[in-house]
Write a protein that holds these residues in place. Sequence first.
Motif, mmCIF file in Angstrom:
data_model
loop_
_atom_site.group_PDB
_atom_site.id
_atom_site.type_symbol
_atom_site.label_atom_id
_atom_site.label_comp_id
_atom_site.label_asym_id
_atom_site.label_seq_id
_atom_site.Cartn_x
_atom_site.Cartn_y
_atom_site.Cartn_z
ATOM 1 N N UNK A 105 -7.871 -1.785 -1.869
ATOM 2 C CA UNK A 105 -7.623 -0.214 -1.319
ATOM 3 C C UNK A 105 -6.563 0.486 -2.278
ATOM 4 N N UNK A 106 -5.648 -0.264 -2.894
ATOM 5 C CA UNK A 106 -4.867 0.226 -3.872
ATOM 6 C C UNK A 106 -5.632 0.457 -5.216
ATOM 7 N N UNK A 107 -6.514 -0.366 -5.493
ATOM 8 C CA UNK A 107 -7.385 -0.219 -6.844
ATOM 9 C C UNK A 107 -8.188 1.131 -6.434
ATOM 10 N N UNK A 108 -8.809 1.601 -5.414
ATOM 11 C CA UNK A 108 -9.506 2.603 -5.166
ATOM 12 C C UNK A 108 -8.314 3.913 -5.164
ATOM 13 N N UNK A 109 -7.387 3.536 -4.626
ATOM 14 C CA UNK A 109 -6.389 4.886 -4.687
ATOM 15 C C UNK A 109 -5.764 5.206 -6.213
ATOM 16 N N UNK A 110 -5.606 4.241 -6.877
ATOM 17 C CA UNK A 110 -5.172 4.281 -8.175
ATOM 18 C C UNK A 110 -6.167 5.063 -9.318
ATOM 19 N N UNK A 111 -7.484 4.358 -8.940
ATOM 20 C CA UNK A 111 -8.661 4.953 -9.759
ATOM 21 C C UNK A 111 -9.810 4.950 -8.793
ATOM 22 N N UNK A 112 -10.216 5.981 -8.286
ATOM 23 C CA UNK A 112 -11.315 5.958 -7.644
ATOM 24 C C UNK A 112 -12.562 5.684 -8.326
ATOM 25 N N UNK A 113 -12.730 5.742 -9.599
ATOM 26 C CA UNK A 113 -13.929 5.185 -10.325
ATOM 27 C C UNK A 113 -14.287 3.844 -10.307
ATOM 28 N N UNK A 166 0.889 -1.187 0.034
ATOM 29 C CA UNK A 166 -0.015 -0.048 0.092
ATOM 30 C C UNK A 166 0.805 1.232 0.069
ATOM 31 N N UNK A 167 1.816 1.191 0.911
ATOM 32 C CA UNK A 167 2.845 2.438 1.058
ATOM 33 C C UNK A 167 3.656 2.718 -0.619
ATOM 34 N N UNK A 168 3.831 1.406 -1.187
ATOM 35 C CA UNK A 168 4.319 1.742 -2.321
ATOM 36 C C UNK A 168 3.621 2.270 -3.691
ATOM 37 N N UNK A 169 2.233 1.842 -3.572
ATOM 38 C CA UNK A 169 1.359 2.505 -4.366
ATOM 39 C C UNK A 169 1.179 3.741 -4.153
ATOM 40 N N UNK A 170 0.916 4.316 -2.839
ATOM 41 C CA UNK A 170 0.753 5.594 -2.345
ATOM 42 C C UNK A 170 1.881 6.424 -2.844
ATOM 43 N N UNK A 171 3.176 5.945 -2.623
ATOM 44 C CA UNK A 171 4.218 6.780 -3.047
ATOM 45 C C UNK A 171 4.427 6.978 -4.772
ATOM 46 N N UNK A 172 3.988 5.972 -5.291
ATOM 47 C CA UNK A 172 4.185 5.995 -6.758
ATOM 48 C C UNK A 172 3.059 6.957 -7.140
ATOM 49 N N UNK A 173 1.585 7.036 -6.386
ATOM 50 C CA UNK A 173 0.591 7.866 -6.954
ATOM 51 C C UNK A 173 0.988 8.968 -6.590
ATOM 52 N N UNK A 174 1.735 9.544 -5.364
ATOM 53 C CA UNK A 174 2.289 10.776 -5.217
ATOM 54 C C UNK A 174 3.131 11.297 -6.016
#
Length: 885
Positions: A800-808, A713-721
């Motif tokens: 949760x990562x799916x939602x962070x990447x694409x809220x749709x 999850x941290x990796x996804x959030x970091x990549x998203x940021x």
Amino acid sequence: MPTSHPLPPKEKTLFNRILKCYEQKQYKNGLKFCQILSNPKFSDHGETLAMKGLTLNCTGKKEEAYELVKRGLKNDLKSHVCWHVYGLLQRSDKKYDEAIKCYRNALRWDKENLHILRDLSMLQVHMRDIEGYRETRYTLLQLKPGQRAPWIGYAIANHLLKDYTIAFKVLEEFSKTQQVQLEMVYEHSELLLYQNSILQEAGLHRQAMEHLESNQDKIVDKLSWLEYKGSLCIELGDMEEAEKVFTELVYRNPENHSYYRNLETVLQPPSDEARLQIYDAVSKIFTKADSPKSLPLTFLTGDMFLTRVDMIMREQLKRGVPPLFISLKPLYKDPVKVGVIGGLVQRYIACLEEHSKFAEDDEETEPPTTLLWAWYFYAQHLDHIHEYERALELINQSLDHTPTLIELHVLKAKVLKHLGDTVGAVASIDEAQALDTADRFINCKCAAYMIRNDMLADAEETASKFTRENVSLDEYLREMQCMWYEVACATAHARAHRYGEALKKCHEVDKHFTEIAEDQFDFHQYCMRKMTLRSYIRMLKLEDTLRSHRFYFQAARIAIKVYIHLHDEPYQPGGGAKDEKESSMSSAELKKLRNKQRRQERKKAAAEERKKQEHHDKTGKKKQQVKNTKNEEDAEVKKEDEFAAEKLVSDPHPLEQAQKFLVPLELYCADQFETHFLAFEVAERRGVVLLMLRALLRAQCVARPTNQPDLHVCKVRFAKKGSFGFITPCFYVAMKPLWFRWQSPPLFPVKESNGLSDVVTQVITLHMSIIHCEEDMEDMNGSFIKSNPNSLTHVFAGASSVYRIDPCRKMEALNMILSINDNMDNLSIKTCEEILESLKGNIDFGKVPDDIILQFRQKCHVIFPRACVFLPPGHVTERKNDVNG
């Protein structure tokens, strides 16, 4: 050195009396002798003003004391007394850095003052300024070479700086100058052992052995002498002598496990049979010792293990030893041994029920209590292997046999807790407590179970049975530093969204650790005076890592999470948790609460009226007493308000407070994954990308297993940021006008000319491959989900990562969560409860529809039918009322 404003002989005599009264703690007499200031000629005498202020500080008049001392210092800046007194005042307020500055200023005007040098050295070692401590101790040694303390202090300073050679030589020279008296034999013995420990730390094993042998007659602590000699023999390879030493130690204490480990190291037995002979030899001599019987179970296998564990279990069950399972618990790491133990106890129970014997061919008949303890042990066994329903059935059978056995009620509470039935667990542990109201352990367990069930008032009432009379529970627990209770309460408050109360408990735990660290101040001189030098060094090392303790880690974790929540959802006065709590109450409960509040208001008004009337009635001395009492009460209220819940929860900078709790965790709990996960969350909200990267790299180093869901999850959030910031600085400059439309601050430092620093960009780009974030986020998350399809924690992290990447894709993510079934790995009540809290709190998926939450709750209820957390709110309230009723 005389002061720049000397006093005449008469006034000098009075001033010396002030000093003497202060040293003897006769503060009232000391204030009387301050009549020097009544003379107009000496009304501004600096040293007298300073001593009067210091005396007043000891009587609790801190503000007046500071005013006088500062005035005295202003009038005589060249007086070492004024600077020393100001330093003492700062030290009393725990401002140690300021006190050290004052002492150094005092030494400018009197470089050889022993009192100032001693005080300075104590503060230096307390603040771990070891270099400065060595210099000060060397000065003291030069001034007073005939005293013991300067020698010892200088040696300790060199030891702490790992200058072992000088430390040893200093102590050697000191020993030559001393004639040891008969009453000083123990102190000299401790000094010799301390010297030897220095040699061992320095790696001078041969020299340490010679020192130990030459001083054998002078060392009275023979146990330490033998332990030191045994370890040195192993280091030097003298296995024959080491065998003799550790054999003697085993005979002195056959229950010490470390002696057996050292014996095995020395003898190096080639097989398990040879290892077993060591323990059998000891068992023949010490037939009642348990360690030589139980320790072989850790390495024996097959029939040898079966024979030995059978013998031990029969013996313990005959005697009715409740901790039998605790002694065998280390064996449960091996599934084969778990099966052997389970099979044995099943056979015991079958034969005891039918023949009252452990086996049919046994001659001895066992009493009924043996069967009872066999049931008890087997229930513990079943609980440990997660067969809770069978364990509960067996416990109920045992309670029908003997309903007054407290251990059975405690075990039933434990099993119900594991099943999630917190209400039933409280009922069982409360019954156990009622059977023995004088047992403090059962009382504490009962309070802990009540707190876990959010019955804080009942827990307080239960715990107060063992507190001192006329003292409130909170005050008593703070005084006793009862941190397990405070951490449990903080957890309960945070779970119920009473964030202010949770933070209050966390800050109280933090204060306990600060007090423990400050308490070492009393031992800097005491340990050198009593010559307990080895213990003193161990204490200093312990204090250096004090905040690695699990209680601090637990409290800090709660506080950081609460402060992060307060940053995301700032506290609104008059709303929040209190309104949510009241909204969940029934009309009857709400009416009862309102009546209670009105009674409290009437009682408070009556007390204020009574106090006002008394104030008007009393005159003269009585009025002064009332005033003094009021001042004391105000001081107590101010002390209590130090951690006022409303003040803590209203802090305008919650991330700064979170950072204060986080820093000790990063220093002393760096081996914990959660430390770096919390650091990542704080850094993310602060918008400091490099700190996010650092936390991510550290988390990746300690993550066990390496595919830790939270790490993903941290990796996804970091990549998203970083998805919009890692391209080029020019892209950042082009997007810069859009920053001001967002509520959050920029993620990167803004430079008007160049935008994002090239160095920062290069650092982040370089590490993207190290943390495996170089691929597309969706591909990375998809691979993660496919590789862990049957793990609930991994599925939740992926969703949760799916939602962070694409809220749709919110509904797609929620449907992944709803795919929960009882065949999944990592399935536990705690995990499901955390997911439910996330859905209810709109944490990981935004606003979640109520029907989704209800579906997830129902699915969890099917898997964990006894768990109260997954019952509808009305059912939980009814069950709590049943327990309370």
